[in-house]
Design a protein around this motif. Structure first.
Motif, PDB file in Angstrom:
ATOM      1  N   GLY A 166     -18.306 -26.562 -25.287  1.00  0.00           N
ATOM      2  CA  GLY A 166     -18.926 -25.799 -26.361  1.00  0.00           C
ATOM      3  C   GLY A 166     -18.846 -24.301 -26.235  1.00  0.00           C
ATOM      4  O   GLY A 166     -19.505 -23.583 -26.995  1.00  0.00           O
TER       5      GLY A 166
ATOM      6  N   VAL B 149     -25.054 -25.136 -28.331  1.00  0.00           N
ATOM      7  CA  VAL B 149     -23.740 -25.122 -27.679  1.00  0.00           C
ATOM      8  C   VAL B 149     -23.387 -26.523 -27.200  1.00  0.00           C
ATOM      9  O   VAL B 149     -22.215 -26.904 -27.147  1.00  0.00           O
ATOM     10  N   ALA B 150     -24.398 -27.302 -26.902  1.00  0.00           N
ATOM     11  CA  ALA B 150     -24.175 -28.627 -26.345  1.00  0.00           C
ATOM     12  C   ALA B 150     -24.474 -29.760 -27.333  1.00  0.00           C
ATOM     13  O   ALA B 150     -24.496 -30.916 -26.935  1.00  0.00           O
ATOM     14  N   LEU B 151     -24.711 -29.432 -28.596  1.00  0.00           N
ATOM     15  CA  LEU B 151     -24.839 -30.433 -29.664  1.00  0.00           C
ATOM     16  C   LEU B 151     -25.832 -31.525 -29.294  1.00  0.00           C
ATOM     17  O   LEU B 151     -25.505 -32.720 -29.278  1.00  0.00           O
ATOM     18  N   ASP B 152     -27.067 -31.113 -28.994  1.00  0.00           N
ATOM     19  CA  ASP B 152     -28.036 -32.097 -28.529  1.00  0.00           C
ATOM     20  C   ASP B 152     -28.655 -32.920 -29.658  1.00  0.00           C
ATOM     21  O   ASP B 152     -29.064 -34.068 -29.431  1.00  0.00           O
TER      22      ASP B 152
ATOM     23  N   PHE C 233     -13.381 -30.942 -29.115  1.00  0.00           N
ATOM     24  CA  PHE C 233     -13.562 -32.298 -28.661  1.00  0.00           C
ATOM     25  C   PHE C 233     -12.257 -32.843 -28.089  1.00  0.00           C
ATOM     26  O   PHE C 233     -11.169 -32.443 -28.515  1.00  0.00           O
TER      27      PHE C 233
ATOM     28  N   LEU D 188     -13.498 -36.590 -33.917  1.00  0.00           N
ATOM     29  CA  LEU D 188     -14.378 -35.509 -34.334  1.00  0.00           C
ATOM     30  C   LEU D 188     -13.619 -34.179 -34.308  1.00  0.00           C
ATOM     31  O   LEU D 188     -12.876 -33.892 -33.374  1.00  0.00           O
TER      32      LEU D 188
ATOM     33  N   GLN E  63     -20.145 -42.715 -29.622  1.00  0.00           N
ATOM     34  CA  GLN E  63     -20.281 -43.020 -31.044  1.00  0.00           C
ATOM     35  C   GLN E  63     -20.089 -44.515 -31.244  1.00  0.00           C
ATOM     36  O   GLN E  63     -18.973 -45.029 -31.161  1.00  0.00           O
TER      37      GLN E  63
ATOM     38  N   GLN F 221      -9.808 -36.290 -27.818  1.00  0.00           N
ATOM     39  CA  GLN F 221      -9.353 -37.158 -28.910  1.00  0.00           C
ATOM     40  C   GLN F 221     -10.222 -38.397 -29.097  1.00  0.00           C
ATOM     41  O   GLN F 221     -10.180 -39.048 -30.139  1.00  0.00           O
TER      42      GLN F 221
ATOM     43  N   ARG G 120     -25.357 -37.749 -27.824  1.00  0.00           N
ATOM     44  CA  ARG G 120     -24.998 -37.135 -26.544  1.00  0.00           C
ATOM     45  C   ARG G 120     -25.522 -37.980 -25.392  1.00  0.00           C
ATOM     46  O   ARG G 120     -26.673 -38.410 -25.392  1.00  0.00           O
TER      47      ARG G 120
ATOM     48  N   ARG H 169     -19.629 -22.620 -36.110  1.00  0.00           N
ATOM     49  CA  ARG H 169     -21.055 -22.505 -35.821  1.00  0.00           C
ATOM     50  C   ARG H 169     -21.548 -21.119 -36.159  1.00  0.00           C
ATOM     51  O   ARG H 169     -20.765 -20.169 -36.316  1.00  0.00           O
TER      52      ARG H 169
ATOM     53  N   TYR I  50     -20.955 -33.551 -40.342  1.00  0.00           N
ATOM     54  CA  TYR I  50     -22.181 -33.554 -39.554  1.00  0.00           C
ATOM     55  C   TYR I  50     -22.618 -32.121 -39.264  1.00  0.00           C
ATOM     56  O   TYR I  50     -21.774 -31.236 -39.045  1.00  0.00           O
TER      57      TYR I  50
ATOM     58  N   PHE J 113     -16.569 -32.932 -24.847  1.00  0.00           N
ATOM     59  CA  PHE J 113     -16.690 -31.751 -25.706  1.00  0.00           C
ATOM     60  C   PHE J 113     -17.057 -30.548 -24.854  1.00  0.00           C
ATOM     61  O   PHE J 113     -17.949 -30.637 -24.001  1.00  0.00           O
TER      62      PHE J 113
ATOM     63  N   TYR K 244     -24.818 -33.853 -20.502  1.00  0.00           N
ATOM     64  CA  TYR K 244     -24.634 -32.438 -20.781  1.00  0.00           C
ATOM     65  C   TYR K 244     -24.424 -31.669 -19.484  1.00  0.00           C
ATOM     66  O   TYR K 244     -24.856 -32.112 -18.413  1.00  0.00           O
TER      67      TYR K 244
ATOM     68  N   PHE L 299     -20.161 -37.652 -25.391  1.00  0.00           N
ATOM     69  CA  PHE L 299     -20.827 -38.283 -26.516  1.00  0.00           C
ATOM     70  C   PHE L 299     -20.354 -39.720 -26.675  1.00  0.00           C
ATOM     71  O   PHE L 299     -19.194 -40.041 -26.408  1.00  0.00           O
TER      72      PHE L 299
ATOM     73  N   ASN M 274     -19.766 -31.784 -22.136  1.00  0.00           N
ATOM     74  CA  ASN M 274     -20.677 -32.822 -22.609  1.00  0.00           C
ATOM     75  C   ASN M 274     -19.905 -34.083 -22.975  1.00  0.00           C
ATOM     76  O   ASN M 274     -18.723 -34.015 -23.340  1.00  0.00           O
TER      77      ASN M 274
ATOM     78  N   TYR N  90     -16.378 -39.345 -26.509  1.00  0.00           N
ATOM     79  CA  TYR N  90     -15.730 -38.042 -26.648  1.00  0.00           C
ATOM     80  C   TYR N  90     -16.262 -37.058 -25.611  1.00  0.00           C
ATOM     81  O   TYR N  90     -17.472 -36.991 -25.375  1.00  0.00           O
TER      82      TYR N  90
ATOM     83  N   GLN O 293     -22.237 -45.315 -36.547  1.00  0.00           N
ATOM     84  CA  GLN O 293     -23.331 -44.412 -36.204  1.00  0.00           C
ATOM     85  C   GLN O 293     -22.843 -42.982 -35.987  1.00  0.00           C
ATOM     86  O   GLN O 293     -21.650 -42.736 -35.789  1.00  0.00           O
ATOM     87  N   SER O 294     -23.798 -42.053 -36.010  1.00  0.00           N
ATOM     88  CA  SER O 294     -23.502 -40.672 -35.631  1.00  0.00           C
ATOM     89  C   SER O 294     -23.291 -40.600 -34.130  1.00  0.00           C
ATOM     90  O   SER O 294     -23.802 -41.440 -33.385  1.00  0.00           O
ATOM     91  N   PRO O 295     -22.547 -39.607 -33.680  1.00  0.00           N
ATOM     92  CA  PRO O 295     -22.419 -39.434 -32.221  1.00  0.00           C
ATOM     93  C   PRO O 295     -23.771 -39.175 -31.569  1.00  0.00           C
ATOM     94  O   PRO O 295     -24.664 -38.578 -32.182  1.00  0.00           O
TER      95      PRO O 295
ATOM     96  N   TRP P 241     -28.098 -34.195 -33.811  1.00  0.00           N
ATOM     97  CA  TRP P 241     -27.144 -34.328 -34.913  1.00  0.00           C
ATOM     98  C   TRP P 241     -27.858 -34.840 -36.165  1.00  0.00           C
ATOM     99  O   TRP P 241     -28.837 -35.589 -36.075  1.00  0.00           O
ATOM    100  N   GLY P 242     -27.295 -34.478 -37.306  1.00  0.00           N
ATOM    101  CA  GLY P 242     -27.697 -35.131 -38.536  1.00  0.00           C
ATOM    102  C   GLY P 242     -27.022 -36.491 -38.636  1.00  0.00           C
ATOM    103  O   GLY P 242     -26.180 -36.848 -37.805  1.00  0.00           O
ATOM    104  N   GLN P 243     -27.391 -37.240 -39.656  1.00  0.00           N
ATOM    105  CA  GLN P 243     -26.815 -38.578 -39.833  1.00  0.00           C
ATOM    106  C   GLN P 243     -25.417 -38.524 -40.436  1.00  0.00           C
ATOM    107  O   GLN P 243     -24.697 -39.527 -40.432  1.00  0.00           O
TER     108      GLN P 243
END
Lengths: 111, 116
Positions: A96, B101-104, A102, B47, A43, A104, A51, B52, B96, A94, A54, A41, A39, A92, A47-49, B106-108
């Motif tokens: 899973g 598995v693919a982190l679709d 991740f 990150l 950022q 770097q 996606r 998990r 966070y 990633f 995938y 991402f 995947n 990034y 902000q939060s990352p 996220w929280g803030q």
């Protein structure tokens, strides 16, 4: 566990020009279901990352089609066909499934 | 719409245990089984995957943190939690939670500072 290595770590791109980020894994990580859970991402600053891509090459909903993912085995690529100002941020890769990890991160700025 | 929200103390003293919760809405953790993850990011750095938990309670942890991490789940409350013991300043980060598995989703993120 698969270790993810990105290159370059910093990319300065002219608006409208393409950009490419590489992600290499220390081992193949095809999951038992036959999928490769690689995947990408984005950022943006503060902000939060989010996606973008995938399973190697599938764009998430709302992601502009200038973003594309490709690759197989241990080598993967995120491409931006024409960089826009809103693409500034850190990207990034990633994986899973094999000891999730991740890369770097690659910082993209506008030249 | 799936949403995740982290909560917990923003300041933890060195050597103590950091405890965070992630509340999930828009999906039932008991009827829609996924992996639920914790990730952290020190200021100005990349990150780091912490670990998990699956709906069944099965866990996977980052080997570098395994001795100090516990992730638990309460599907009746639609929550999962992170405990990180014996914290030091190096554990100061934005934490966070994310789905799958693919982190679709996220929280803030929530900033946790380790300081006396």
């Amino acid at each position: 566990d698969a270790v993810m290595t990105q290159s370059p770590l910093f990319l300065s791109v002219t608006l409208g020009q393409p950009a490419s980020i590489s992600c290499t894994s220390s081992q193949s990580f095809v999951f038992s279901d036959g999928n490769t859970y690689l995947n990408w991402f984005q950022q943006r600053p503060g902000q939060s990352p989010r996606r973008l891509i995938y399973k190697v090459s599938n764009r998430d909903a709302g992601v502009p089609d200038r973003f594309s993912g490709s690759g197989s085995g241990t080598d993967f690529t995120l491409q931006i066909s024409r960089v826009e100002a809103e693409d500034v941020g850190v990207y990034y890769c990633f994986q899973g499934t094999h000891g999730p990890s991740f890369g770097q991160g690659t910082k993209v700025e506008i030249k | 719409q799936v949403q995740l929200q982290e909560s917990g103390p923003g300041l933890v003293k060195p050597s103590q245990t950091l405890s965070l919760s992630c509340t999930v809405s828009g999906v039932s953790m008991s009827s829609d089984p996924y992996f639920w993850s914790w990730i952290r990011q020190p200021a100005g750095k990349g990150l780091e995957y912490i670990g998990r938990i699956y709906a069944s309670g099965t866990t996977n942890y980052n080997p570098s943190l395994k001795s100090r991490v516990t992730i638990s789940i309460d599907t009746s409350k639609n929550q999962f939690s992170l405990q990180l013991s014996s914290v030091t300043a190096a554990d100061t980060a934005v934490y966070y939670c994310a789905r799958g598995v693919a982190l679709d989703y996220w929280g803030q993120g929530t900033l946790v500072t380790v300081s006396s």
